[in-house]
Design a protein around this motif. Structure first.
Motif, PDB file in Angstrom:
ATOM      1  N   ILE A   1      29.339  55.619  38.930  1.00 41.85           N
ATOM      2  CA  ILE A   1      27.748  55.956  39.191  1.00 41.85           C
ATOM      3  C   ILE A   1      27.293  54.929  37.565  1.00 41.85           C
ATOM      4  O   ILE A   1      27.830  55.135  36.323  1.00 41.85           O
ATOM      5  N   GLY A   2      25.669  54.029  37.280  1.00 48.00           N
ATOM      6  CA  GLY A   2      25.263  53.365  36.350  1.00 48.00           C
ATOM      7  C   GLY A   2      26.700  52.287  36.740  1.00 48.00           C
ATOM      8  O   GLY A   2      26.250  51.913  35.024  1.00 48.00           O
ATOM      9  N   GLY A   3      27.768  52.182  36.599  1.00 49.93           N
ATOM     10  CA  GLY A   3      28.723  51.133  37.072  1.00 49.93           C
ATOM     11  C   GLY A   3      27.323  49.410  37.103  1.00 49.93           C
ATOM     12  O   GLY A   3      26.113  49.442  37.502  1.00 49.93           O
ATOM     13  N   ARG A   4      28.047  48.163  36.644  1.00 48.45           N
ATOM     14  CA  ARG A   4      27.854  47.366  36.739  1.00 48.45           C
ATOM     15  C   ARG A   4      28.015  46.300  37.995  1.00 48.45           C
ATOM     16  O   ARG A   4      29.456  46.316  38.418  1.00 48.45           O
ATOM     17  N   SER A   5      27.930  45.109  38.303  1.00 45.18           N
ATOM     18  CA  SER A   5      28.978  44.229  39.091  1.00 45.18           C
ATOM     19  C   SER A   5      29.768  43.676  38.023  1.00 45.18           C
ATOM     20  O   SER A   5      29.663  43.222  36.917  1.00 45.18           O
ATOM     21  N   PRO A   6      30.880  43.491  38.689  1.00 43.88           N
ATOM     22  CA  PRO A   6      32.171  42.454  38.630  1.00 43.88           C
ATOM     23  C   PRO A   6      32.172  41.501  37.862  1.00 43.88           C
ATOM     24  O   PRO A   6      32.817  40.625  38.604  1.00 43.88           O
TER      25      PRO A   6
ATOM     26  N   HIS B   1      33.024  30.450  41.425  1.00 41.00           N
ATOM     27  CA  HIS B   1      34.027  31.569  40.232  1.00 41.00           C
ATOM     28  C   HIS B   1      32.539  32.146  39.226  1.00 41.00           C
ATOM     29  O   HIS B   1      33.230  32.455  37.891  1.00 41.00           O
ATOM     30  N   LEU B   2      31.928  31.480  39.667  1.00 40.44           N
ATOM     31  CA  LEU B   2      30.557  31.540  37.821  1.00 40.44           C
ATOM     32  C   LEU B   2      29.297  32.862  38.778  1.00 40.44           C
ATOM     33  O   LEU B   2      29.336  34.239  38.303  1.00 40.44           O
ATOM     34  N   THR B   3      29.143  32.693  39.904  1.00 31.84           N
ATOM     35  CA  THR B   3      28.161  33.805  40.080  1.00 31.84           C
ATOM     36  C   THR B   3      28.658  34.651  41.840  1.00 31.84           C
ATOM     37  O   THR B   3      29.841  33.927  42.615  1.00 31.84           O
ATOM     38  N   PRO B   4      28.123  35.579  42.230  1.00 29.44           N
ATOM     39  CA  PRO B   4      29.155  35.668  43.714  1.00 29.44           C
ATOM     40  C   PRO B   4      28.721  34.438  44.308  1.00 29.44           C
ATOM     41  O   PRO B   4      27.455  34.375  44.584  1.00 29.44           O
ATOM     42  N   GLY B   5      29.557  34.995  45.433  1.00 32.22           N
ATOM     43  CA  GLY B   5      29.320  33.725  46.598  1.00 32.22           C
ATOM     44  C   GLY B   5      30.747  33.243  46.699  1.00 32.22           C
ATOM     45  O   GLY B   5      31.771  34.222  46.887  1.00 32.22           O
ATOM     46  N   GLY B   6      31.778  32.671  46.696  1.00 35.94           N
ATOM     47  CA  GLY B   6      33.053  31.645  47.158  1.00 35.94           C
ATOM     48  C   GLY B   6      32.949  31.206  47.997  1.00 35.94           C
ATOM     49  O   GLY B   6      32.359  30.826  48.670  1.00 35.94           O
ATOM     50  N   GLY B   7      34.357  30.757  48.476  1.00 27.50           N
ATOM     51  CA  GLY B   7      34.418  29.899  49.410  1.00 27.50           C
ATOM     52  C   GLY B   7      34.187  30.873  50.954  1.00 27.50           C
ATOM     53  O   GLY B   7      34.411  29.944  51.646  1.00 27.50           O
TER      54      GLY B   7
ATOM     55  N   LYS C   1      25.897  47.396  44.363  1.00 26.34           N
ATOM     56  CA  LYS C   1      26.968  46.539  43.309  1.00 26.34           C
ATOM     57  C   LYS C   1      28.669  45.997  44.073  1.00 26.34           C
ATOM     58  O   LYS C   1      29.042  45.091  42.622  1.00 26.34           O
ATOM     59  N   ALA C   2      27.954  45.784  45.241  1.00 24.14           N
ATOM     60  CA  ALA C   2      29.424  44.007  45.763  1.00 24.14           C
ATOM     61  C   ALA C   2      28.714  43.026  45.930  1.00 24.14           C
ATOM     62  O   ALA C   2      28.480  43.314  47.292  1.00 24.14           O
ATOM     63  N   PRO C   3      27.841  42.431  45.205  1.00 19.57           N
ATOM     64  CA  PRO C   3      26.751  41.228  45.320  1.00 19.57           C
ATOM     65  C   PRO C   3      28.001  40.306  46.391  1.00 19.57           C
ATOM     66  O   PRO C   3      27.784  39.458  47.972  1.00 19.57           O
ATOM     67  N   ASP C   4      29.225  39.764  46.348  1.00 13.82           N
ATOM     68  CA  ASP C   4      29.689  39.124  47.304  1.00 13.82           C
ATOM     69  C   ASP C   4      30.393  39.423  48.298  1.00 13.82           C
ATOM     70  O   ASP C   4      30.078  38.470  49.268  1.00 13.82           O
ATOM     71  N   VAL C   5      30.448  40.769  48.774  1.00 12.77           N
ATOM     72  CA  VAL C   5      30.762  41.256  50.079  1.00 12.77           C
ATOM     73  C   VAL C   5      29.119  41.445  50.605  1.00 12.77           C
ATOM     74  O   VAL C   5      29.377  41.046  51.628  1.00 12.77           O
TER      75      VAL C   5
ATOM     76  N   GLY D   1      39.661  32.865  33.321  1.00 10.85           N
ATOM     77  CA  GLY D   1      38.689  31.286  32.778  1.00 10.85           C
ATOM     78  C   GLY D   1      37.530  31.932  34.135  1.00 10.85           C
ATOM     79  O   GLY D   1      36.738  30.368  34.032  1.00 10.85           O
ATOM     80  N   ALA D   2      37.226  32.568  34.889  1.00 15.83           N
ATOM     81  CA  ALA D   2      36.289  32.717  36.104  1.00 15.83           C
ATOM     82  C   ALA D   2      35.493  33.579  35.637  1.00 15.83           C
ATOM     83  O   ALA D   2      35.949  34.914  35.274  1.00 15.83           O
ATOM     84  N   ALA D   3      33.911  33.715  35.592  1.00 15.57           N
ATOM     85  CA  ALA D   3      33.322  35.077  34.999  1.00 15.57           C
ATOM     86  C   ALA D   3      33.441  35.742  36.090  1.00 15.57           C
ATOM     87  O   ALA D   3      32.616  37.000  35.794  1.00 15.57           O
ATOM     88  N   ASN D   4      33.066  35.630  37.482  1.00 16.01           N
ATOM     89  CA  ASN D   4      33.361  36.259  38.636  1.00 16.01           C
ATOM     90  C   ASN D   4      34.554  37.085  38.503  1.00 16.01           C
ATOM     91  O   ASN D   4      35.316  36.179  39.115  1.00 16.01           O
ATOM     92  N   VAL D   5      34.950  38.026  38.185  1.00 15.07           N
ATOM     93  CA  VAL D   5      36.207  38.673  38.452  1.00 15.07           C
ATOM     94  C   VAL D   5      36.672  38.830  39.881  1.00 15.07           C
ATOM     95  O   VAL D   5      38.339  38.678  40.244  1.00 15.07           O
ATOM     96  N   VAL D   6      35.929  39.621  41.061  1.00 13.86           N
ATOM     97  CA  VAL D   6      36.352  38.855  42.255  1.00 13.86           C
ATOM     98  C   VAL D   6      37.207  37.843  42.783  1.00 13.86           C
ATOM     99  O   VAL D   6      38.201  37.935  43.625  1.00 13.86           O
TER     100      VAL D   6
END
Lengths: 150, 194, 112
Positions: free
Chosen positions: C49-54, A36-42, B46-50, B136-141
């Motif tokens: 374009i020019g966006g950031r990660s969510p 929930h803080l960084t990329p990744g997850g379950g 810009k999709a690091p989770d995926v 409350g989570a920083a990661n929107v995904v």
């Protein structure tokens, strides 16, 4: 060097596996807990945990991997993951809605925050990791079958 | 921007190699390169989770496919295509691509999404203690898949469970060869009903 | 627009493998390529374009994020794709065990 009935791969692969498999498992758990803080997850964490078990199985043979997690253990873990996820959803119903985030949210950017999201992450990781591991076990045992027969 | 087009072109070349090369093991490796390039592409978009998930999933898929193909008939002696059917399919897919190019013109242009739904999630933010809204989570995904749209994840869990049960049922040993089962005293609970 | 058309070309490569090939493993590869193309199309529609990660950051106020909704949809679709691929591989291995070949034309002849 390799005897006839020695399961698994060569000595080099076994030594490297012994060194790296713990780090792989640790990385999976890190991704899972900080989902929930960084990329990744379950999802990613669960697949990486399953991959570390697959790594053991490919290097040492299936018996060594079953010492870590047996097939019935994987099935139980998958069931526990699914039930935990459903329990989180149903507990939200007691506070008013399905999948309600009822736990206090806590401090943002801390590890213990975001209510039910870390719990759901752990449930999803259990489910995905155990499910993919049992899929792989089914395929590998099937593959070893003709060699045992002859 | 150029990198996206270069990687997409390489992906198409890799896909054509994967379906046309003679050796099946080479085909699986080419499929792995397609997956890795797509993972880089997700990182650029810009999709690091995926990207992380696709990377590990593609590794596991390649391992499973190699276990399936290796030591079976890896070099297929005469792998004939269907020439007439292939030409008809090629013509149909060409027409489909041209028609869909017209449909893609109706979409918002690349790089300018409309975000009618997602702007709600982004406006909620991460909401401090005591505030309504937000998760409350920083990661929107993570907050989308596990809070706002957790029904999707529940359905995904169901599909995954069904697939696991399907694999175990297809691969089970019980009742397949009666004579072998009588002689071999192997534990048969691997393939039981999960 | 050009990115979308290239995704469509990748999808068509996968569909062509499914339609015109006779080897079961190659058909599975074609299905996986098509899946990847569809996932890529979803992520491409989300890109800005020019966006950031969510992901929110404690240090800076992140503006101009990309669309997080297709990311969430694709994340589940990828894992489902792996599970269905494993199911297809299991069926193909079982067919190979029964008929001794991956060629669907021969399997069709041997069945009757």
């Amino acid at each position: 060097m390799s005897r006839e009935r020695d399961p698994g791969m060569s000595l080099i692969v076994k030594t490297i596996t012994r060194l790296t498999v713990g780090l792989i498992l640790l990385f999976g758990i890190y991704l899972l807990l900080h989902g929930h803080l960084t990329p990744g997850g379950g999802f990613a964490g669960g697949v990486i945990i399953a991959l570390s078990l697959v790594h053991v199985m490919l290097a040492f043979g299936k018996d060594k991997a079953f010492e870590v997690l047996s097939v019935s253990g994987a099935k139980a873990l998958e069931g526990i993951g699914a039930l935990l996820f459903l329990a989180v959803a149903l507990l939200g119903l007691a506070w008013g809605a399905f999948f309600l985030n009822f736990v206090p949210k806590g401090e943002v950017f801390e590890l213990f925050s975001a209510g039910t999201i870390p719990v759901s992450n752990i449930a999803i990781a259990c489910k995905v990791g155990a499910g993919l591991f049992s899929i792989f076990v089914a395929l590998v045992i099937m593959k070893h079958e003709p060699t045992e027969k002859e | 921007m150029v990198a996206i087009y270069v990687l997409l072109g390489l992906m198409i070349v890799g896909a054509i190699v994967a379906i046309e090369v003679k050796n099946l093991l080479s085909a699986v490796v080419a499929l792995g390169t397609v997956g890795l390039m797509m993972s880089i592409l997700f990182l650029l978009m810009k999709a690091p989770d995926v990207a992380i998930t696709l990377l590990v999933v593609e590794i596991l898929a390649v391992i499973i496919l190699i276990r399936a193909t290796i030591k079976r008939d890896v070099e297929v002696p005469e792998e004939k295509d269907r020439p007439i059917g292939g030409l008809i399919a090629l013509a149909f897919l060409l027409v489909l691509t041209l028609v869909s190019a017209g449909a893609f013109g109706e979409l918002p242009p690349f790089g300018e999404p409309q975000m009618r739904v997602a702007s709600y999630y982004l406006d909620q933010g991460y909401s401090l203690e005591g505030e309504p809204g937000g998760t409350g989570a920083a990661n929107v995904v993570a907050s989308v898949i596990l809070d706002y749209r957790a029904y999707d994840t529940l359905g995904e869990a169901t599909v995954l469970f069904t697939a696991v049960v399907g694999v175990l049922a297809v691969m089970r040993k019980v009742g397949r060869k009666k004579d072998r089962l009588a002689t071999a005293k192997e534990p048969t609970e691997e393939g039981g009903s999960a | 627009m050009a990115v979308y058309v290239l995704c469509m070309v990748l999808f068509c490569v996968g569909i062509y493998a499914v339609v015109s090939k006779r080897n079961l493993i190659r058909i599975i590869i074609g299905i996986m390529i098509s899946e990847n193309a569809v996932n890529l199309f979803f992520i491409a529609t989300a890109y800005r374009i020019g966006g950031r990660s969510p992901i929110f950051s404690p240090l800076t106020d992140v503006q101009n994020m990309v669309d997080p909704l297709p990311h969430a949809l694709v994340l589940t679709a990828i894992v489902i794709g792996l599970a269905t691929t494993a199911l297809m591989v299991a069926l193909a291995m079982r067919l190979h065990e029964k008929y001794g070949t991956f060629d669907i034309a021969q399997i069709r002849e041997l069945r009757g």
